[in-house]
Write an enzyme that holds these catalytic residues in place. Structure first.
Site, PDB file in Angstrom:
ATOM      1  N   TYR A 163      -1.978  -0.527  11.056  1.00  0.00           N
ATOM      2  CA  TYR A 163      -2.113  -1.199   9.756  1.00  0.00           C
ATOM      3  C   TYR A 163      -0.897  -0.919   8.877  1.00  0.00           C
ATOM      4  CZ  TYR A 163      -3.319  -1.565   4.801  1.00  0.00           C
ATOM      5  OH  TYR A 163      -3.280  -1.823   3.450  1.00  0.00           O
ATOM      6  N   THR A 184       0.817  -1.213   0.000  1.00  0.00           N
ATOM      7  CA  THR A 184       0.000   0.000   0.000  1.00  0.00           C
ATOM      8  C   THR A 184       0.857   1.272   0.000  1.00  0.00           C
ATOM      9  OG1 THR A 184      -1.515   1.248   1.415  1.00  0.00           O
ATOM     10  CG2 THR A 184      -0.092  -0.287   2.526  1.00  0.00           C
ATOM     11  N   ASP A 185       0.254   2.368  -0.456  1.00  0.00           N
ATOM     12  CA  ASP A 185       0.943   3.662  -0.382  1.00  0.00           C
ATOM     13  C   ASP A 185       1.038   4.174   1.066  1.00  0.00           C
ATOM     14  OD1 ASP A 185      -1.756   4.280   0.008  1.00  0.00           O
ATOM     15  OD2 ASP A 185      -1.864   5.812  -1.564  1.00  0.00           O
ATOM     16  N   GLU A 186       0.228   3.580   1.963  1.00  0.00           N
ATOM     17  CA  GLU A 186       0.206   4.091   3.343  1.00  0.00           C
ATOM     18  C   GLU A 186       1.527   3.892   4.069  1.00  0.00           C
ATOM     19  OE1 GLU A 186      -3.209   3.541   5.719  1.00  0.00           O
ATOM     20  OE2 GLU A 186      -4.574   3.630   4.018  1.00  0.00           O
ATOM     21  N   LYS A 223       2.112  -3.364   7.433  1.00  0.00           N
ATOM     22  CA  LYS A 223       2.384  -3.551   6.006  1.00  0.00           C
ATOM     23  C   LYS A 223       3.838  -3.168   5.695  1.00  0.00           C
ATOM     24  CE  LYS A 223       0.053  -4.608   3.016  1.00  0.00           C
ATOM     25  NZ  LYS A 223      -0.260  -5.962   2.454  1.00  0.00           N
TER      26      LYS A 223
HETATM   27  P1  NAD Z   1      -9.608  -7.328   2.188  1.00  0.00           P
HETATM   28  O1  NAD Z   1      -9.611  -7.083   3.655  1.00  0.00           O
HETATM   29  O2  NAD Z   1     -10.838  -7.060   1.404  1.00  0.00           O
HETATM   30  O3  NAD Z   1      -9.230  -8.857   1.897  1.00  0.00           O
HETATM   31  C1  NAD Z   1      -8.228  -9.534   2.584  1.00  0.00           C
HETATM   32  C2  NAD Z   1      -8.418 -11.035   2.340  1.00  0.00           C
HETATM   33  O4  NAD Z   1      -7.359 -11.730   3.013  1.00  0.00           O
HETATM   34  C3  NAD Z   1      -9.729 -11.569   2.908  1.00  0.00           C
HETATM   35  O5  NAD Z   1     -10.347 -12.411   1.958  1.00  0.00           O
HETATM   36  C4  NAD Z   1      -9.301 -12.362   4.140  1.00  0.00           C
HETATM   37  O6  NAD Z   1     -10.149 -13.460   4.435  1.00  0.00           O
HETATM   38  C5  NAD Z   1      -7.915 -12.825   3.737  1.00  0.00           C
HETATM   39  N1  NAD Z   1      -7.039 -13.094   4.881  1.00  0.00           N
HETATM   40  C6  NAD Z   1      -6.866 -12.345   5.995  1.00  0.00           C
HETATM   41  N2  NAD Z   1      -5.973 -12.932   6.814  1.00  0.00           N
HETATM   42  C7  NAD Z   1      -5.557 -14.057   6.191  1.00  0.00           C
HETATM   43  C8  NAD Z   1      -4.626 -15.073   6.532  1.00  0.00           C
HETATM   44  N3  NAD Z   1      -3.950 -15.043   7.682  1.00  0.00           N
HETATM   45  N4  NAD Z   1      -4.421 -16.084   5.662  1.00  0.00           N
HETATM   46  C9  NAD Z   1      -5.131 -16.154   4.485  1.00  0.00           C
HETATM   47  N5  NAD Z   1      -6.035 -15.218   4.122  1.00  0.00           N
HETATM   48  C10 NAD Z   1      -6.238 -14.181   4.960  1.00  0.00           C
HETATM   49  O7  NAD Z   1      -8.371  -6.529   1.635  1.00  0.00           O
HETATM   50  P2  NAD Z   1      -8.179  -5.861   0.198  1.00  0.00           P
HETATM   51  O8  NAD Z   1      -8.724  -4.493   0.229  1.00  0.00           O
HETATM   52  O9  NAD Z   1      -8.595  -6.814  -0.839  1.00  0.00           O
HETATM   53  O10 NAD Z   1      -6.593  -5.716   0.174  1.00  0.00           O
HETATM   54  C11 NAD Z   1      -5.781  -6.788  -0.282  1.00  0.00           C
HETATM   55  C12 NAD Z   1      -4.318  -6.393  -0.155  1.00  0.00           C
HETATM   56  O11 NAD Z   1      -4.088  -5.216  -0.920  1.00  0.00           O
HETATM   57  C13 NAD Z   1      -3.889  -6.061   1.264  1.00  0.00           C
HETATM   58  O12 NAD Z   1      -2.588  -6.552   1.445  1.00  0.00           O
HETATM   59  C14 NAD Z   1      -3.903  -4.554   1.312  1.00  0.00           C
HETATM   60  O13 NAD Z   1      -2.934  -4.101   2.231  1.00  0.00           O
HETATM   61  C15 NAD Z   1      -3.516  -4.202  -0.096  1.00  0.00           C
HETATM   62  N6  NAD Z   1      -4.024  -2.923  -0.612  1.00  0.00           N
HETATM   63  C16 NAD Z   1      -5.366  -2.632  -0.555  1.00  0.00           C
HETATM   64  C17 NAD Z   1      -5.825  -1.431  -1.083  1.00  0.00           C
HETATM   65  C18 NAD Z   1      -7.291  -1.059  -1.038  1.00  0.00           C
HETATM   66  O14 NAD Z   1      -7.625   0.089  -1.346  1.00  0.00           O
HETATM   67  N7  NAD Z   1      -8.188  -1.951  -0.677  1.00  0.00           N
HETATM   68  C19 NAD Z   1      -4.926  -0.536  -1.674  1.00  0.00           C
HETATM   69  C20 NAD Z   1      -3.564  -0.866  -1.720  1.00  0.00           C
HETATM   70  C21 NAD Z   1      -3.138  -2.073  -1.195  1.00  0.00           C
HETATM   71  O1  DAU Z   2      -4.203   3.966   0.522  1.00  0.00           O
HETATM   72  C1  DAU Z   2      -4.443   2.587   0.366  1.00  0.00           C
HETATM   73  C2  DAU Z   2      -5.281   2.090   1.507  1.00  0.00           C
HETATM   74  O2  DAU Z   2      -6.615   2.518   1.256  1.00  0.00           O
HETATM   75  C3  DAU Z   2      -5.229   0.574   1.678  1.00  0.00           C
HETATM   76  O3  DAU Z   2      -3.926   0.212   2.026  1.00  0.00           O
HETATM   77  C4  DAU Z   2      -6.209   0.124   2.764  1.00  0.00           C
HETATM   78  O4  DAU Z   2      -6.212  -1.294   2.829  1.00  0.00           O
HETATM   79  C5  DAU Z   2      -7.579   0.635   2.414  1.00  0.00           C
HETATM   80  O5  DAU Z   2      -8.487   0.289   3.439  1.00  0.00           O
HETATM   81  C6  DAU Z   2      -7.574   2.143   2.218  1.00  0.00           C
HETATM   82  O6  DAU Z   2      -7.309   2.826   3.468  1.00  0.00           O
HETATM   83  P1  DAU Z   2      -8.057   4.174   3.891  1.00  0.00           P
HETATM   84  O7  DAU Z   2      -7.968   4.336   5.360  1.00  0.00           O
HETATM   85  O8  DAU Z   2      -7.605   5.322   3.061  1.00  0.00           O
HETATM   86  O9  DAU Z   2      -9.549   3.785   3.412  1.00  0.00           O
HETATM   87  P2  DAU Z   2     -10.981   4.040   4.062  1.00  0.00           P
HETATM   88  O10 DAU Z   2     -11.980   3.711   3.011  1.00  0.00           O
HETATM   89  O11 DAU Z   2     -11.125   3.411   5.410  1.00  0.00           O
HETATM   90  O12 DAU Z   2     -10.997   5.613   4.265  1.00  0.00           O
HETATM   91  C7  DAU Z   2     -10.838   6.505   3.163  1.00  0.00           C
HETATM   92  C8  DAU Z   2     -10.856   7.918   3.700  1.00  0.00           C
HETATM   93  O13 DAU Z   2     -12.192   8.209   4.154  1.00  0.00           O
HETATM   94  C9  DAU Z   2      -9.962   8.113   4.907  1.00  0.00           C
HETATM   95  O14 DAU Z   2      -9.387   9.417   4.841  1.00  0.00           O
HETATM   96  C10 DAU Z   2     -10.912   8.013   6.097  1.00  0.00           C
HETATM   97  C11 DAU Z   2     -12.208   8.550   5.545  1.00  0.00           C
HETATM   98  N1  DAU Z   2     -13.455   7.983   6.132  1.00  0.00           N
HETATM   99  C12 DAU Z   2     -13.572   6.631   6.195  1.00  0.00           C
HETATM  100  C13 DAU Z   2     -14.711   6.063   6.738  1.00  0.00           C
HETATM  101  C14 DAU Z   2     -14.847   4.559   6.836  1.00  0.00           C
HETATM  102  C15 DAU Z   2     -14.464   8.828   6.550  1.00  0.00           C
HETATM  103  O15 DAU Z   2     -14.356  10.073   6.455  1.00  0.00           O
HETATM  104  N2  DAU Z   2     -15.596   8.266   7.073  1.00  0.00           N
HETATM  105  C16 DAU Z   2     -15.758   6.915   7.217  1.00  0.00           C
HETATM  106  O16 DAU Z   2     -16.809   6.476   7.751  1.00  0.00           O
END
Ligand code: NAD
Ligand code: DAU
Length: 354
Positions: A158, A132-134, A162
């Site tokens: 988190y 992630t970019d975080e 990562k």
């Molecule tokens: P998600 O939470 O939707 O899915 C995670 C999946 O991993 C789930 O299906 C869960 O059951 C599985 N899991 C959790 N723990 C596990 C374990 N110990 N063994 C096997 N499976 C397990 O997450 P996502 O949004 O799909 O993100 C996937 C990956 O991409 C993560 O590594 C996250 O950090 C990264 N990422 C997500 C975003 C985003 O915006 N969602 C952006 C950048 C990077």
């Molecule tokens: O940047 C990549 C990341 O994006 C991934 O690594 C994470 O897995 C993914 O969950 C996401 O993280 P964020 O914290 O940015 O996503 P989230 O959707 O939780 O929140 C997006 C923005 O919105 C953040 O600034 C918090 C804000 N927010 C979120 C929720 C749930 C609100 O203002 N209100 C809310 O109820």
């Protein structure tokens, strides 16, 4: 065969569906099925011989070793993680366990398997770690976007977990020569996004007549990418990325949260106008900010574009419209994931926010 971990989650299921739609290389999908993992995401693959689903933990070295050697595995794509920042604030332990210990164990299993391969197979093998970019921390308004050489400054449990996993992946290349690839991507949105994250939460709450919670002043900036574009970037990195390298992936779509929520409300007003004729915007409420909330993320995706020729296909407007339409068309999916344990989470996260 490729081994995908976390393939029942948001990104992982989109990746598996796209992969099998585009090529005939089989996928073994290892997922623990935490609250975020949903086999329903993969329902369209029922009867598809190219998809084998295994419920299990990436930290189970024996299980992973068995899966790797049962087939000729040429790559691992690691999506498995605890992924929600707010949950990591309420309970960081699972994040340390899966994101750090889990990735470590997966790397160990991969290294043992890779060591036994023939020379050509060793060369071709890849461990692609989805990150992630975080991990780079927070940007000020005028700062340049994150490049791959940016210092790591994770701010939440988190992102710290990562970051630790990224460092382990890097070390396995440097020390053991394991052919790894790391991708650091910005915020995704699209189909199968669990409605605890901003975009699906707002769509779900708007349609349910509930409040749309904006943390703090709503001026935090995220760089949004349609999930299918992230999947195409990962496929491209797996195909042509240089082992040991990191690639930043982003959509060049920096938006303040409030603007995102306004856009969602406008699309909903058009596609599914409320019965009382009022705009969904009227449901917006400002609530207590997320502790340690990062102000701005922005990805410089120049490297992946220059070296691998990848660019996103969707603009934010086209991707967001597709996403809203998907949620409107898949209300049964939303109903299923928002029953039960989801409600407990909503209570925990929002009840103390003023
Ligand atoms: P998600 O939470 O939707 O899915 C995670 C999946 O991993 C789930 O299906 C869960 O059951 C599985 N899991 C959790 N723990 C596990 C374990 N110990 N063994 C096997 N499976 C397990 O997450 P996502 O949004 O799909 O993100 C996937 C990956 O991409 C993560 O590594 C996250 O950090 C990264 N990422 C997500 C975003 C985003 O915006 N969602 C952006 C950048 C990077
Ligand atoms: O940047 C990549 C990341 O994006 C991934 O690594 C994470 O897995 C993914 O969950 C996401 O993280 P964020 O914290 O940015 O996503 P989230 O959707 O939780 O929140 C997006 C923005 O919105 C953040 O600034 C918090 C804000 N927010 C979120 C929720 C749930 C609100 O203002 N209100 C809310 O109820």
């Amino acid at each position: 065969m490729i081994l995908v971990t976390g393939g029942a989650g948001f990104l992982g299921s989109n990746f598996v569906l796209d992969w099998l739609a585009q090529c005939d290389e089989p996928v073994t999908n290892l997922d623990k099925l935490t609250y975020a993992g949903n086999p329903e995401n993969l329902a369209s693959l029922a009867g598809n011989a190219g998809h084998r689903f295994i419920q299990g933990d990436i930290a189970d070295t024996e299980l992973v070793a068995g899966l790797l050697s049962a087939h000729k595995t040429r790559a691992i794509v690691n999506f498995a993680a605890e992924s929600h920042v707010d949950r990591s604030i309420h309970g960081p332990e699972d994040f340390v366990q899966t994101n750090i210990v889990g990735t470590f164990r997966l790397l160990e299993a991969a290294r043992a398997y890779w060591n036994k391969l023939e020379a050509e197979e060793r060369k071709a093998f890849r461990f692609l770690h989805v990150s992630t970019d975080e991990v780079y921390g927070s940007l000020d308004k005028e700062d340049p976007a994150f490049t791959e050489t940016r210092r790591y400054e994770p701010n939440s449990p988190y992102s710290a977990s990562k970051a630790a996993s990224d460092h382990l992946v890097r070390a396995y290349h440097h020390t053991y020569g394991l052919p790894v690839l790391t991708t650091n991507c910005s915020n995704n949105y699209g189909p199968y996004h669990f409605p605890e994250k901003l975009i699906p939460l707002v769509i779900h709450n708007a349609l349910a007549g509930k409040s749309l919670p904006i943390y703090g002043d709503g001026q935090q900036i995220r760089d949004w990418l349609y999930v299918k574009d992230h999947c195409s970037a990962i496929r491209r990195v797996l195909e042509a990325g240089r082992a040991g390298e990191t690639y930043n992936i982003g959509g060049c779509n920096e938006k303040p949260n409030l603007e995102v929520v306004h856009l969602l409300c406008a699309i909903l007003d058009e596609l599914k106008p409320g019965a009382d004729g009022r705009s969904y915007k009227e449901q917006i409420v400002y609530v207590t900010d997320r502790p340690g909330h990062d102000r701005r993320y922005a990805i410089d995706a120049g490297k992946i574009e220059r070296e691998l020729g990848w660019r996103p296909a969707e603009t934010f407007e086209t991707g967001l419209r597709k996403t809203v339409q998907w949620y409107l068309d898949n209300q049964a999916w939303v109903r299923n994931v928002t029953s039960g344990a989801y409600r407990e989470w909503v209570g925990k996260n929002y009840q103390d926010r003023k």
